[in-house]
Motif scaffolding. Sequence first.
Motif, PDB file in Angstrom:
ATOM      1  N   LEU A 178      -0.347  -5.047 -12.430  1.00  0.00           N
ATOM      2  CA  LEU A 178      -1.157  -5.879 -11.538  1.00  0.00           C
ATOM      3  C   LEU A 178      -1.329  -7.237 -12.197  1.00  0.00           C
ATOM      4  O   LEU A 178      -2.225  -7.447 -13.010  1.00  0.00           O
ATOM      5  N   THR A 179      -0.442  -8.163 -11.846  1.00  0.00           N
ATOM      6  CA  THR A 179      -0.439  -9.490 -12.459  1.00  0.00           C
ATOM      7  C   THR A 179      -1.282 -10.463 -11.646  1.00  0.00           C
ATOM      8  O   THR A 179      -1.733 -10.150 -10.537  1.00  0.00           O
ATOM      9  N   ALA A 180      -1.456 -11.657 -12.184  1.00  0.00           N
ATOM     10  CA  ALA A 180      -2.198 -12.688 -11.461  1.00  0.00           C
ATOM     11  C   ALA A 180      -1.490 -13.092 -10.182  1.00  0.00           C
ATOM     12  O   ALA A 180      -2.114 -13.596  -9.240  1.00  0.00           O
ATOM     13  N   GLU A 181      -0.166 -12.863 -10.098  1.00  0.00           N
ATOM     14  CA  GLU A 181       0.611 -13.186  -8.891  1.00  0.00           C
ATOM     15  C   GLU A 181       0.697 -12.017  -7.927  1.00  0.00           C
ATOM     16  O   GLU A 181       1.357 -12.107  -6.891  1.00  0.00           O
ATOM     17  N   GLY A 182       0.054 -10.897  -8.259  1.00  0.00           N
ATOM     18  CA  GLY A 182       0.128  -9.709  -7.417  1.00  0.00           C
ATOM     19  C   GLY A 182       0.849  -8.587  -8.133  1.00  0.00           C
ATOM     20  O   GLY A 182       1.346  -8.749  -9.258  1.00  0.00           O
ATOM     21  N   PRO A 183       0.959  -7.417  -7.511  1.00  0.00           N
ATOM     22  CA  PRO A 183       1.619  -6.282  -8.167  1.00  0.00           C
ATOM     23  C   PRO A 183       3.116  -6.520  -8.330  1.00  0.00           C
ATOM     24  O   PRO A 183       3.785  -7.018  -7.426  1.00  0.00           O
ATOM     25  N   LYS A 184       3.639  -6.156  -9.499  1.00  0.00           N
ATOM     26  CA  LYS A 184       5.075  -6.232  -9.763  1.00  0.00           C
ATOM     27  C   LYS A 184       5.542  -4.898 -10.332  1.00  0.00           C
ATOM     28  O   LYS A 184       4.791  -4.210 -11.048  1.00  0.00           O
ATOM     29  N   LEU A 185       6.776  -4.546 -10.015  1.00  0.00           N
ATOM     30  CA  LEU A 185       7.327  -3.281 -10.474  1.00  0.00           C
ATOM     31  C   LEU A 185       7.797  -3.398 -11.920  1.00  0.00           C
ATOM     32  O   LEU A 185       8.576  -4.295 -12.252  1.00  0.00           O
ATOM     33  N   ILE A 186       7.340  -2.479 -12.772  1.00  0.00           N
ATOM     34  CA  ILE A 186       7.858  -2.374 -14.128  1.00  0.00           C
ATOM     35  C   ILE A 186       9.110  -1.505 -14.124  1.00  0.00           C
ATOM     36  O   ILE A 186      10.150  -1.877 -14.663  1.00  0.00           O
ATOM     37  N   GLU A 187       9.002  -0.322 -13.501  1.00  0.00           N
ATOM     38  CA  GLU A 187      10.137   0.590 -13.414  1.00  0.00           C
ATOM     39  C   GLU A 187       9.849   1.671 -12.386  1.00  0.00           C
ATOM     40  O   GLU A 187       8.691   1.884 -11.998  1.00  0.00           O
ATOM     41  N   TYR A 188      10.896   2.336 -11.951  1.00  0.00           N
ATOM     42  CA  TYR A 188      10.762   3.530 -11.116  1.00  0.00           C
ATOM     43  C   TYR A 188      11.086   4.758 -11.942  1.00  0.00           C
ATOM     44  O   TYR A 188      11.984   4.742 -12.794  1.00  0.00           O
ATOM     45  N   ASN A 189      10.376   5.854 -11.663  1.00  0.00           N
ATOM     46  CA  ASN A 189      10.751   7.172 -12.122  1.00  0.00           C
ATOM     47  C   ASN A 189      10.927   8.050 -10.886  1.00  0.00           C
ATOM     48  O   ASN A 189      10.370   7.743  -9.818  1.00  0.00           O
TER      49      ASN A 189
END
Length: 423
Positions: free
Chosen positions: A274-285
């Motif tokens: 949850l970044t200042a620019e909104g949610p970003k994907l780190i990785e999928y499992n």
Amino acid sequence: MKVLLVGGGGREHALARTLSRSPLLTRLWCAPGNPGIAEVATCVPIRAEDIGALVAFARDQAVDLVVCGPEAPLTLGLADRCAEAGLRCFGPSAAAARLEGSKSFTKEICDAAGVPTARWARFTDSAAARDHLRVQGAPIVVKADGLAAGKGVVVAQSVAEAEAAVAAMMDDRAHGEAGAAVVIEECLLGEEISFFALCDGTQALPLAAAQDHKRVGEGDTGPNTGGMGAYSPAPAFTEALRDEVMARMIRPTLAEMAKRGTPFRGVLFAGLMLTAEGPKLIEYNVRFGDPECQVLCLRLRGDLLAALLAACEGGLDAVALDWSPDPAVVVVMAARGYPGTPLRGTAIGGLDAAAAVPGATVFQASTVAGPDGTVLADGGRVLGIAATAGSLREARDAAYAAVDALRWPEGFCRRDIGWRALG
């Protein structure tokens, strides 16, 4: 229904316990299982990676549904082999499981589907990787491209640390062939969240979110692990954020996978920042998280088996799952030496006393039965001591009271699970 659950860790103990309560269930096996799982399922001595033996057992026993817990059997083609044998399997095909099996494949899917994620580059030459690091600077993230049992990620705070990670992965093969290629990413800042959705190839049903604690030491210090504890719900993950993640990540990913002829069926685990620019994907499992699965199962209301079956057959739009508002916490007890070489074979006492703490549940992960009936540690992350209560603080207090009831001096845990929410 007759069900074969594949795996033998804490995640599988939580799944077995939950599936055993389904009104649809008539028989539950687990391969290979563990002493805790044996209390609710019949354990069979087949390794989770022995695809041929698993399929043969399921066929011989006329199993109605194979449920795969860990990622390795999926990347080895368990779902594909089950389909060839006319068996239903909850979990993606080997082609779709590349979402976990290859970090760079996931990044390519994200780029094609417009999923917000960190800037990245892939390298098969360690010298080129080091040159890239010197240009980018730190902090920066180095990931083994392949499966590395949750240990192939280094969040480097300096270029020197990042170069050492590249050398360990690519030159020294610390993670085997998983590190023959690395993905180097921008370091995202914010709160990390684990979010899960059931998928049937075209539709997705949001489940719940949890917050994991990856680093071995308190205050999120030390090397990354497979997870030292988790709690759910995660206060930082609002309903609005859930809807945004479904719209911008989960559904576009499903559409892109279907477009490529590899529809995703199973549970999609989105590791988010949850970044200042909104949610970003780190990785999928491509499976339930461990230890997140333990807290999700404690909060789940409804029939998990019916939901897993719908994911295999389609029709998730008709499934309704509810979640208890009571928070759940799980504290991982690890063997001394983890995440390096853990001390094995030590006896664990006090399991009944821990389970007797009000609200507490003991999940066994890396355990085996000793010759005299004692439970022995047999790996790194050995137990998940969980609890539910009316508040997160009460749940955490109950979990640690259960930890303190154990008699296992060779084990250790973090004492700050839930610190982001509780301070």
